[in-house]
Scaffold this active site. Structure first.
Site, PDB file in Angstrom:
ATOM      1  CB  VAL A 167      -0.952  -0.012   1.225  1.00 40.93           C
ATOM      2  CG1 VAL A 167      -1.525   1.362   1.500  1.00 40.93           C
ATOM      3  CG2 VAL A 167      -2.081  -0.999   0.961  1.00 40.93           C
ATOM      4  CD  GLU A 201      -5.582   2.744  -1.493  1.00 40.65           C
ATOM      5  OE1 GLU A 201      -5.303   3.932  -1.253  1.00 40.65           O
ATOM      6  OE2 GLU A 201      -6.220   2.404  -2.512  1.00 40.65           O
ATOM      7  CG  PHE A 202     -11.462   1.266  -0.781  1.00 40.85           C
ATOM      8  CD1 PHE A 202     -12.170   0.403   0.054  1.00 40.85           C
ATOM      9  CD2 PHE A 202     -11.485   2.612  -0.506  1.00 40.85           C
ATOM     10  CE1 PHE A 202     -12.890   0.895   1.144  1.00 40.85           C
ATOM     11  CE2 PHE A 202     -12.213   3.121   0.579  1.00 40.85           C
ATOM     12  CZ  PHE A 202     -12.912   2.252   1.403  1.00 40.85           C
ATOM     13  CG  LEU A 203      -4.204  -0.551  -3.123  1.00 39.34           C
ATOM     14  CD1 LEU A 203      -3.651  -1.960  -3.162  1.00 39.34           C
ATOM     15  CD2 LEU A 203      -3.089   0.444  -3.243  1.00 39.34           C
ATOM     16  CB  CYS A 222      -7.055  -7.483   2.488  1.00 37.05           C
ATOM     17  SG  CYS A 222      -5.724  -6.301   2.243  1.00 37.05           S
TER      18      CYS A 222
HETATM   19  N1  LIG Z   1      -2.072  -5.192   0.524  1.00 38.19           N
HETATM   20  C1  LIG Z   1      -3.254  -4.742   0.144  1.00 38.19           C
HETATM   21  O1  LIG Z   1      -3.792  -5.125  -0.893  1.00 38.19           O
HETATM   22  C2  LIG Z   1      -3.996  -3.737   0.985  1.00 38.19           C
HETATM   23  C3  LIG Z   1      -5.090  -3.057   0.448  1.00 38.19           C
HETATM   24  C4  LIG Z   1      -5.754  -2.120   1.227  1.00 38.19           C
HETATM   25  C5  LIG Z   1      -5.351  -1.906   2.547  1.00 38.19           C
HETATM   26  N2  LIG Z   1      -4.291  -2.602   3.051  1.00 38.19           N
HETATM   27  C6  LIG Z   1      -3.884  -2.322   4.431  1.00 38.19           C
HETATM   28  O2  LIG Z   1      -2.730  -1.492   4.383  1.00 38.19           O
HETATM   29  C7  LIG Z   1      -1.842  -1.825   5.466  1.00 38.19           C
HETATM   30  C8  LIG Z   1      -0.478  -2.186   4.923  1.00 38.19           C
HETATM   31  O3  LIG Z   1      -0.600  -3.363   4.149  1.00 38.19           O
HETATM   32  P1  LIG Z   1       0.548  -3.859   3.167  1.00 38.19           P
HETATM   33  O4  LIG Z   1       0.036  -5.030   2.438  1.00 38.19           O
HETATM   34  O5  LIG Z   1       1.077  -2.693   2.400  1.00 38.19           O
HETATM   35  O6  LIG Z   1       1.647  -4.312   4.261  1.00 38.19           O
HETATM   36  P2  LIG Z   1       3.171  -4.676   4.045  1.00 38.19           P
HETATM   37  O7  LIG Z   1       3.508  -5.679   5.068  1.00 38.19           O
HETATM   38  O8  LIG Z   1       3.434  -4.975   2.603  1.00 38.19           O
HETATM   39  O9  LIG Z   1       3.931  -3.300   4.365  1.00 38.19           O
HETATM   40  C9  LIG Z   1       4.022  -2.717   5.625  1.00 38.19           C
HETATM   41  C10 LIG Z   1       5.401  -2.051   5.751  1.00 38.19           C
HETATM   42  O10 LIG Z   1       5.422  -1.256   6.937  1.00 38.19           O
HETATM   43  C11 LIG Z   1       6.740  -1.306   7.461  1.00 38.19           C
HETATM   44  N3  LIG Z   1       6.731  -0.823   8.849  1.00 38.19           N
HETATM   45  C12 LIG Z   1       6.284  -1.439   9.954  1.00 38.19           C
HETATM   46  N4  LIG Z   1       6.399  -0.636  11.030  1.00 38.19           N
HETATM   47  C13 LIG Z   1       6.924   0.530  10.597  1.00 38.19           C
HETATM   48  C14 LIG Z   1       7.269   1.767  11.232  1.00 38.19           C
HETATM   49  N5  LIG Z   1       7.042   1.970  12.529  1.00 38.19           N
HETATM   50  N6  LIG Z   1       7.785   2.740  10.467  1.00 38.19           N
HETATM   51  C15 LIG Z   1       7.999   2.570   9.141  1.00 38.19           C
HETATM   52  N7  LIG Z   1       7.681   1.432   8.500  1.00 38.19           N
HETATM   53  C16 LIG Z   1       7.151   0.427   9.201  1.00 38.19           C
HETATM   54  C17 LIG Z   1       7.133  -2.757   7.260  1.00 38.19           C
HETATM   55  O11 LIG Z   1       8.529  -2.936   7.320  1.00 38.19           O
HETATM   56  C18 LIG Z   1       6.555  -3.039   5.882  1.00 38.19           C
HETATM   57  O12 LIG Z   1       7.498  -2.787   4.842  1.00 38.19           O
HETATM   58  C19 LIG Z   1      -2.549  -2.929   6.247  1.00 38.19           C
HETATM   59  O13 LIG Z   1      -3.287  -2.366   7.285  1.00 38.19           O
HETATM   60  C20 LIG Z   1      -3.461  -3.541   5.211  1.00 38.19           C
HETATM   61  O14 LIG Z   1      -4.585  -4.146   5.780  1.00 38.19           O
HETATM   62  C21 LIG Z   1      -3.600  -3.504   2.306  1.00 38.19           C
END
Ligand SMILES: NC(=O)c1ccc[n+]([C@@H]2O[C@H](COP(=O)([O-])OP(=O)(O)OC[C@H]3O[C@@H](n4cnc5c(N)ncnc54)[C@H](O)[C@@H]3O)[C@@H](O)[C@H]2O)c1
Length: 455
Positions: free
Chosen positions: A11, A154-156, A266
């Protein structure tokens, strides 16, 4: 606008890159130094179509930077997006430690007005916790700098993340601070030019909206999976049923595919988190509890079909598996049904040869505990000497394979199709023993269909 993205995962990286593409000055922060190094060296830590080119373009234009330097990242953006992970706790509730750590860092280092934006999926009430964490750090320093907290879920969709971010169906902004709302409107105005897609709500409703959206989609999938099981028993074809109901505009065609169960980072965690939110206020969410258990049952359907066909024990059997990622066009293996399918087949004695166009590297550490598993470089290589093929992910390249080659390479031409990619009548005509999901055709139905097509 000056923007900081905290958390450079699926995201955060897409959000930061797409905002830079619109001309903003973006700094992406992560605590994972290896990830930041990869990005700084021009590499890509995840697979997402179109993202690499966009990152490269914006980096060379100087609009997109990557860092592990927390004070510098906090100093940079007026808008501070939190996009860190919110994995499930033991009880299913969302673990907020990363979100709150990010909020504390903002409070620790900020010296001017900031808008703190929760983009992570977070439970109702998190906005207030984030506000308290920032305020607490400011108070420790005796600082009175102003800030606002906004929810912007985020809805991607992974696999189409860039397209989804650049052309959103809607942008939800949960806020009660006028100055912050104005900034958010300005930020998103390039994405809403041809019609207003911005929905401004209170913070709690915005937080709730994200869980409601994912839970609704997961419900549709579990509903169809359950009907597919019934269709097999009563002799109906779930693909016909899908078309029959999808044509009703009140229902629509999307997310009505029966399959191997939903996975990804998700749906499973967000359904769990909403069930847990219900429990925390003494309410059992009946529908979502059933959605979860139907999904767990569905993940066992493919290996059970294989076991049934081969008489239970799979000792001495070689099975080819096509597809590891939880869906096509991503390398995300979180909660992927393939993990359950492969583990169950191997536990029952099978040797598994697996192929995925993109996700093998991400899968290897997760499946490292399994003996009798081989990763193949080519999809046809995986078939060699196998008793059957199991399809778990609907990558495009699996949709029209060379069926003669499949027949030639498999010891016995048997296909278990967890995504209903092929026409059972065609499979029958090709001499392939074919098992889909929910395709309980009554005997002779394939002949009737052929006759219908000929007429
Ligand atoms: N992946 C999806 O399709 C999607 C879609 C919509 C919403 N979301 C939501 O978005 C959020 C993130 O999901 P994601 O899939 O991108 O996760 P991800 O695990 O790919 O990325 C999260 C990142 O945050 C970093 N991180 C953790 N603590 C940190 C800090 N204190 N400071 C800086 N960086 C830090 C991690 O190292 C990691 O790289 C979640 O809540 C998820 O539910 C995800």
């Amino acid at each position: 606008m000056k923007i900081t993205i905290i958390g450079t995962g699926y995201v955060g990286l897409v959000t930061g890159t797409c905002l830079a593409e619109m001309g903003n000055d973006v700094m992406c922060l992560d605590v994972d130094a290896a990830k930041i190094r990869t990005l700084e060296e021009g590499g890509m830590p995840i697979y997402e179509p179109g993202l690499l080119e966009m990152v490269q373009r914006n980096r060379s234009a100087g609009r997109l930077r990557f860092t592990t330097d927390i004070p510098a990242a906090v100093a940079h953006g007026t808008l501070q997006f939190i996009g860190v992970g919110t994995p499930p706790e033991e009880d299913g509730s969302a673990d907020l430690q990363y979100v709150l750590a990010a909020a504390r860092n903002i409070g620790k280092y900020m010296t001017d007005y900031k808008v703190v934006i929760d983009k992570s999926t977070v439970p109702v009430g998190t906005g207030e916790k984030v506000k308290a964490a920032v305020a607490d750090e400011l108070a420790k320093r005796g600082s009175t700098v102003e800030f606002a907290v906004v929810s912007n879920p985020e809805f991607l969709k992974e696999g189409a993340a860039v397209e989804d971010f650049m052309r959103p169906d809607r942008i939800v902004i949960g806020a009660d601070d006028e100055r912050a709302i104005l900034l958010m409107r300005a930020l998103y105005s390039p994405f809403t030019r041809n019609r207003d897609r911005l929905l401004v709500t209170d913070v709690r409703s915005a937080e709730f909206t994200k869980y409601a959206a994912n839970s609704m989609l997961a419900t549709r999938i579990s509903f169809m999976n359950e009907l597919a099981l019934l269709a097999e028993k009563v002799g109906a074809d779930i693909e016909m049923v899908r078309k029959g109901i999808g044509s009703d505009p009140r229902i629509g065609y999307q997310f009505l595919y029966a399959g191997a169960g939903y996975g990804g980072s998700c749906f499973p965690k967000d359904v769990k988190a909403l069930v847990s939110a219900g429990a925390s206020v003494g309410m059992k969410l009946e529908v979502l509890t059933a959605v979860e258990s139907a999904n767990a049952r569905q993940k066992a359907v493919l290996p059970d079909k294989v076991s049934t066909r081969f008489g239970g024990d799979l000792k001495g059997r070689k099975i080819a598996v096509w597809g590891l990622a939880f869906k096509p066009d991503t390398d995300d293996m979180r909660e992927a049904p393939s993990r359950v399918v492969i583990e169950t087949l191997i536990k029952r004695g099978a040797h598994v040869r697996v192929y995925d166009p993109v996700a093998a590297e991400a899968a290897k550490p997760l499946l490292a505990h399994l003996d009798n598993l081989e990763f193949c470089e080519q999809q046809n290589e995986a078939l060699q000497g196998c008793d059957a093929l199991v399809i778990v992910t609907e990558w495009k390249q699996f949709k029209s394979p060379d069926f003669d080659t499949i027949k030639q390479l498999l010891k016995t031409p048997i296909v278990f199709d967890g995504r209903n990619l092929y026409d059972p009548a065609l499979m029958e005509a090709m001499g392939i023993e074919y098992y889909g999901i929910g395709r309980g055709l009554v005997p002779g139905a394939a002949d009737q269909k052929k006759a219908g097509a000929a007429a």
